[in-house]
Design a protein around this motif. Structure first.
Motif, PDB file in Angstrom:
ATOM      1  N   ARG A 115       0.834  -1.197   0.000  1.00  0.00           N
ATOM      2  CA  ARG A 115       0.000   0.000   0.000  1.00  0.00           C
ATOM      3  C   ARG A 115       0.875   1.256   0.000  1.00  0.00           C
ATOM      4  O   ARG A 115       0.620   2.222  -0.714  1.00  0.00           O
ATOM      5  CB  ARG A 115      -0.917  -0.033   1.237  1.00  0.00           C
ATOM      6  N   GLN A 116       1.930   1.266   0.826  1.00  0.00           N
ATOM      7  CA  GLN A 116       2.824   2.425   0.894  1.00  0.00           C
ATOM      8  C   GLN A 116       3.536   2.652  -0.468  1.00  0.00           C
ATOM      9  O   GLN A 116       3.731   3.774  -0.912  1.00  0.00           O
ATOM     10  CB  GLN A 116       3.851   2.203   2.011  1.00  0.00           C
ATOM     11  N   GLN A 117       3.908   1.522  -1.095  1.00  0.00           N
ATOM     12  CA  GLN A 117       4.574   1.629  -2.402  1.00  0.00           C
ATOM     13  C   GLN A 117       3.624   2.250  -3.424  1.00  0.00           C
ATOM     14  O   GLN A 117       4.029   3.092  -4.244  1.00  0.00           O
ATOM     15  CB  GLN A 117       5.035   0.247  -2.886  1.00  0.00           C
ATOM     16  N   ALA A 118       2.366   1.867  -3.374  1.00  0.00           N
ATOM     17  CA  ALA A 118       1.383   2.407  -4.312  1.00  0.00           C
ATOM     18  C   ALA A 118       1.159   3.893  -4.056  1.00  0.00           C
ATOM     19  O   ALA A 118       1.068   4.702  -5.000  1.00  0.00           O
ATOM     20  CB  ALA A 118       0.073   1.637  -4.205  1.00  0.00           C
ATOM     21  N   GLN A 119       1.094   4.274  -2.802  1.00  0.00           N
ATOM     22  CA  GLN A 119       0.919   5.698  -2.484  1.00  0.00           C
ATOM     23  C   GLN A 119       2.114   6.514  -2.976  1.00  0.00           C
ATOM     24  O   GLN A 119       1.968   7.624  -3.485  1.00  0.00           O
ATOM     25  CB  GLN A 119       0.737   5.833  -0.961  1.00  0.00           C
ATOM     26  N   MET A 120       3.333   5.976  -2.799  1.00  0.00           N
ATOM     27  CA  MET A 120       4.520   6.690  -3.239  1.00  0.00           C
ATOM     28  C   MET A 120       4.509   6.891  -4.772  1.00  0.00           C
ATOM     29  O   MET A 120       4.838   7.957  -5.286  1.00  0.00           O
ATOM     30  CB  MET A 120       5.772   5.909  -2.817  1.00  0.00           C
ATOM     31  N   ARG A 121       4.111   5.852  -5.496  1.00  0.00           N
ATOM     32  CA  ARG A 121       4.059   5.951  -6.958  1.00  0.00           C
ATOM     33  C   ARG A 121       3.006   6.972  -7.407  1.00  0.00           C
ATOM     34  O   ARG A 121       3.213   7.699  -8.347  1.00  0.00           O
ATOM     35  CB  ARG A 121       3.746   4.584  -7.555  1.00  0.00           C
ATOM     36  N   HIS A 122       1.893   6.976  -6.689  1.00  0.00           N
ATOM     37  CA  HIS A 122       0.864   7.970  -7.027  1.00  0.00           C
ATOM     38  C   HIS A 122       1.379   9.380  -6.776  1.00  0.00           C
ATOM     39  O   HIS A 122       1.083  10.305  -7.560  1.00  0.00           O
ATOM     40  CB  HIS A 122      -0.401   7.688  -6.192  1.00  0.00           C
ATOM     41  N   GLN A 123       2.168   9.552  -5.713  1.00  0.00           N
ATOM     42  CA  GLN A 123       2.716  10.876  -5.413  1.00  0.00           C
ATOM     43  C   GLN A 123       3.708  11.308  -6.492  1.00  0.00           C
ATOM     44  O   GLN A 123       3.732  12.464  -6.919  1.00  0.00           O
ATOM     45  CB  GLN A 123       3.401  10.852  -4.036  1.00  0.00           C
ATOM     46  N   MET A 124       4.533  10.341  -6.921  1.00  0.00           N
ATOM     47  CA  MET A 124       5.502  10.637  -7.973  1.00  0.00           C
ATOM     48  C   MET A 124       4.778  10.996  -9.275  1.00  0.00           C
ATOM     49  O   MET A 124       5.173  11.921 -10.010  1.00  0.00           O
ATOM     50  CB  MET A 124       6.426   9.439  -8.210  1.00  0.00           C
ATOM     51  N   ALA A 125       3.712  10.298  -9.574  1.00  0.00           N
ATOM     52  CA  ALA A 125       2.937  10.605 -10.772  1.00  0.00           C
ATOM     53  C   ALA A 125       2.330  11.989 -10.657  1.00  0.00           C
ATOM     54  O   ALA A 125       2.275  12.748 -11.639  1.00  0.00           O
ATOM     55  CB  ALA A 125       1.866   9.548 -10.990  1.00  0.00           C
ATOM     56  N   ALA A 126       1.858  12.343  -9.450  1.00  0.00           N
ATOM     57  CA  ALA A 126       1.268  13.670  -9.261  1.00  0.00           C
ATOM     58  C   ALA A 126       2.336  14.743  -9.444  1.00  0.00           C
ATOM     59  O   ALA A 126       2.087  15.796 -10.057  1.00  0.00           O
ATOM     60  CB  ALA A 126       0.642  13.760  -7.876  1.00  0.00           C
ATOM     61  N   ASP A 127       3.535  14.481  -8.891  1.00  0.00           N
ATOM     62  CA  ASP A 127       4.627  15.468  -9.075  1.00  0.00           C
ATOM     63  C   ASP A 127       5.012  15.609 -10.562  1.00  0.00           C
ATOM     64  O   ASP A 127       5.242  16.713 -11.070  1.00  0.00           O
ATOM     65  CB  ASP A 127       5.840  15.035  -8.251  1.00  0.00           C
ATOM     66  N   SER A 128       5.119  14.484 -11.257  1.00  0.00           N
ATOM     67  CA  SER A 128       5.462  14.522 -12.688  1.00  0.00           C
ATOM     68  C   SER A 128       4.394  15.287 -13.472  1.00  0.00           C
ATOM     69  O   SER A 128       4.688  16.018 -14.428  1.00  0.00           O
ATOM     70  CB  SER A 128       5.599  13.106 -13.235  1.00  0.00           C
ATOM     71  N   LYS A 129       3.139  15.090 -13.050  1.00  0.00           N
ATOM     72  CA  LYS A 129       2.060  15.801 -13.708  1.00  0.00           C
ATOM     73  C   LYS A 129       2.201  17.306 -13.530  1.00  0.00           C
ATOM     74  O   LYS A 129       1.977  18.088 -14.461  1.00  0.00           O
ATOM     75  CB  LYS A 129       0.731  15.302 -13.149  1.00  0.00           C
ATOM     76  N   SER A 130       2.579  17.694 -12.314  1.00  0.00           N
ATOM     77  CA  SER A 130       2.777  19.123 -12.062  1.00  0.00           C
ATOM     78  C   SER A 130       3.927  19.697 -12.905  1.00  0.00           C
ATOM     79  O   SER A 130       3.810  20.775 -13.511  1.00  0.00           O
ATOM     80  CB  SER A 130       3.046  19.350 -10.562  1.00  0.00           C
ATOM     81  N   ASP A 131       5.013  18.938 -12.926  1.00  0.00           N
ATOM     82  CA  ASP A 131       6.160  19.394 -13.737  1.00  0.00           C
ATOM     83  C   ASP A 131       5.774  19.493 -15.226  1.00  0.00           C
ATOM     84  O   ASP A 131       6.099  20.450 -15.927  1.00  0.00           O
ATOM     85  CB  ASP A 131       7.341  18.450 -13.574  1.00  0.00           C
ATOM     86  N   TYR A 132       5.116  18.472 -15.723  1.00  0.00           N
ATOM     87  CA  TYR A 132       4.711  18.457 -17.129  1.00  0.00           C
ATOM     88  C   TYR A 132       3.796  19.631 -17.443  1.00  0.00           C
ATOM     89  O   TYR A 132       3.907  20.293 -18.486  1.00  0.00           O
ATOM     90  CB  TYR A 132       4.035  17.134 -17.433  1.00  0.00           C
ATOM     91  N   SER A 133       2.876  19.909 -16.532  1.00  0.00           N
ATOM     92  CA  SER A 133       1.942  21.018 -16.707  1.00  0.00           C
ATOM     93  C   SER A 133       2.703  22.348 -16.761  1.00  0.00           C
ATOM     94  O   SER A 133       2.420  23.222 -17.589  1.00  0.00           O
ATOM     95  CB  SER A 133       0.909  21.019 -15.592  1.00  0.00           C
TER      96      SER A 133
END
Length: 571
Positions: free
Chosen positions: A179-197
């Motif tokens: 579960r923690q690994q999944a949350q971390m990946r979601h956070q990384m995806a959210a950060d990448s989304k912000s950078d991409y935006s």
């Protein structure tokens, strides 16, 4: 092109940029080609002018006696004028070459350097803008790929967590770890989304500025540069025509000068000049007597025939020929007294020689007067110079004057002899010029006293009249008073009826008319002709009812009336 966006627009933009670069380079090369064309035209003008000048120089009369002879004829003077005008015409082509070089070639050379520098600067700015937008595009693509990767990793982590959570065999600790690994990946995806935006927003702003501001400005500068180049080549083409047009008035004057020279040719005047140059002064030969071979008598030549020869002369090929057909065998300069020439030609040569001698005498006398004045100044002011230093030069000038005066008397004696032998006419003894001498010494015994033969040479017979004159010294005084050796005109038109006018004449040169019987005329003056040249070189003219006299024929241009007597004499 400015409204295009992402995707294929990059290659399109790059292609257009490259096309513009090629086009502007072609424009510069075209301008260089035109500059080369003008340069070659200038070289052609320079070469043409040089060839024309060489042609004019080649046909200029040489500095010799023939030049003086040619200058008498109007067609020779017209040709000389044509050569001079042609030389000026060549000068105008040199002006064309110079103006083409200074006004077009030099200006284009400087402008081409500026144009190349400006073009280089604009395309440098364009490439820099392209590199910047391409760099932003790469950053955007990188952030986009990272965002895509992080999203996929988050999905896999979420699926793994859900699988672990559904498995009853997995410990609670493993499920929590998933579960923690999944949350971390979601956070990384959210950060990448912000950078991409953020990168996408920045790229869109930069791209908008690139296509609507930066590139249009650069293209506008390139367009302005191209229009200036085209305008400049148009100005050069106009200057190319103006350079020729500027010299047309002067070229026209040169051509007008050639035309006037051609129009100044006067065949009749040249024909009269031939008569004046070559008339011999001989009288036509008399009738040949009939020689009767039926009687035993010695064949003798006619006393009136001009074909007789002296006993001392050997029989030549010309024996028996009449004087018009006898060739003059005396080539070159001939004797000093010109005895190899016919009487009229000999008289002209002697008069010309006397004129030259009198000019030399006048020069020596002018020098003597100047030195005498200098000596007087030295006498009054010894500090300025020694008076005795001038004496050697004065003595030398005095000797020169005596030699020249002796030559004058010698030639005057020959001239008098020729005039006495000329055919007897009412005005045989008239002649032009004043031959004044400073010493009235006896005529030298070495004067040519031989009698002329029909071919222009002399026999061994002595002229008794000349011999007597040569042996008489009417003035034994060593320092006689100067007298004039020129015979004065007889008062042949005193108490005569007024002669009718037979034509008009125009004075070509001024004539002072010091001798009795002559009349002074000014250059360009119009007079009436009342008696034409009878072979002695003088024409009788009238200014008004009270003024008339003789002027040298060579000083006037005569226009006889159609019903007047011709002026041709025997040559």
């Amino acid at each position: 092109m400015g409204e295009e966006r992402m995707g294929d627009c990059w290659s399109s933009t790059k292609d257009q940029f490259d096309n513009l670069e090629k086009h502007t380079q072609w424009g510069i090369e075209y301008l260089e080609k035109y500059s080369k064309f003008v340069k070659e035209r200038s070289e052609i003008e320079t070469s043409y002018a040089k060839q024309i000048r060489n042609l004019s120089k080649k046909y200029q009369p040489k500095k010799n006696s023939r030049e003086e002879e040619e200058s008498k004829y109007t067609f020779c003077r017209a040709f000389l004028t044509t050569l001079n005008e042609l030389n000026d015409y060549a000068g105008q082509h040199e002006v064309i070459a110079e103006n083409l070089t200074s006004q077009i070639i030099s200006e284009l050379s400087r402008y081409l350097q500026e144009l190349k520098s400006e073009r280089k600067s604009h395309f440098h700015d364009g490439r820099k803008a392209q590199q910047h937008i391409e760099s932003l595009w790469k950053q955007l693509e990188s952030s986009k790929r990272r965002f895509e990767r992080d999203c996929k990793e988050a999905d896999r982590a979420q699926q793994y967590f859900e699988k672990m959570d559904a498995d009853i065999n997995v410990t609670k600790a493993d499920v929590e770890k998933a579960r923690q690994q999944a949350q971390m990946r979601h956070q990384m995806a959210a950060d990448s989304k912000s950078d991409y935006s953020a990168y996408l927003q920045k790229f869109n702003q930069e791209q908008n500025e690139h296509y609507f501001t930066v590139i249009p400005n650069i293209f506008q500068k390139l367009q302005d540069m191209e229009e200036k180049r085209i305008e400049r080549i148009g100005v050069c083409m106009q200057t190319f025509a103006d350079v020729d047009r500027q010299v047309l008035p002067i070229v026209g004057k040169c051509l007008d000068g050639m035309t006037k020279a051609a129009e100044s040719i006067e065949p009749k005047t040249d024909s009269k000049q031939v008569v004046e140059s070559y008339k011999s002064g001989f009288e036509p030969p008399g009738d040949v007597e009939f020689e009767d071979y039926g009687q035993a008598m010695k064949r003798t030549a006619s006393e009136t025939s001009l074909s007789r020869e002296t006993k001392e002369k050997p029989t030549g090929k010309s024996k028996g020929k009449l004087w018009p057909f006898i060739k003059n065998k005396n080539k070159g300069s001939g004797p000093e007294d010109f005895s190899h020439l016919p009487p009229e030609q000999r008289r002209k040569k002697l008069q010309g020689k006397l004129d030259d001698l009198n000019k030399d005498i006048q020069k020596e006398m002018d020098q003597r007067d100047a030195l005498t004045k200098m000596k007087d100044v030295y006498v009054k002011n010894p500090q300025m110079g020694d008076p005795a230093s001038v004496d050697p030069r004065l003595s030398e000038i005095g000797q020169n004057i005596e030699k020249l005066q002796s030559e004058v008397q010698k030639f005057e004696g020959w001239l008098a002899e020729v005039e006495e032998r000329m055919p007897s006419k009412s005005d045989t003894h008239r002649r032009s010029g004043l031959y004044e001498t400073q010493n009235n010494t006896a005529v030298s015994n070495n004067c040519a006293q031989d009698r002329e033969s029909p071919d222009g040479s002399y026999t061994e017979e002595q002229n008794s009249e000349t011999q007597v004159k040569a042996n008489i010294n009417p003035n034994p005084n060593p320092n006689p008073v100067p007298t004039s050796s020129t015979p004065e005109f007889d008062d042949e038109f005193d108490d005569e009826e007024t002669l009718p006018t037979i034509g008009t004449c125009k004075a070509l040169y001024p004539f002072e008319g010091h001798n009795e019987g002559t009349i002074a005329v000014a250059e360009g003056e119009l007079l009436y002709v009342i008696e034409e040249d009878k072979g002695d070189g003088w024409t009788r003219v009238r200014r008004n009812e009270d003024e008339e006299g003789y002027v040298p024929t060579s000083y006037v241009e005569v226009f006889l009336e159609t019903n007047a007597k011709g002026a041709m004499t025997y040559i």
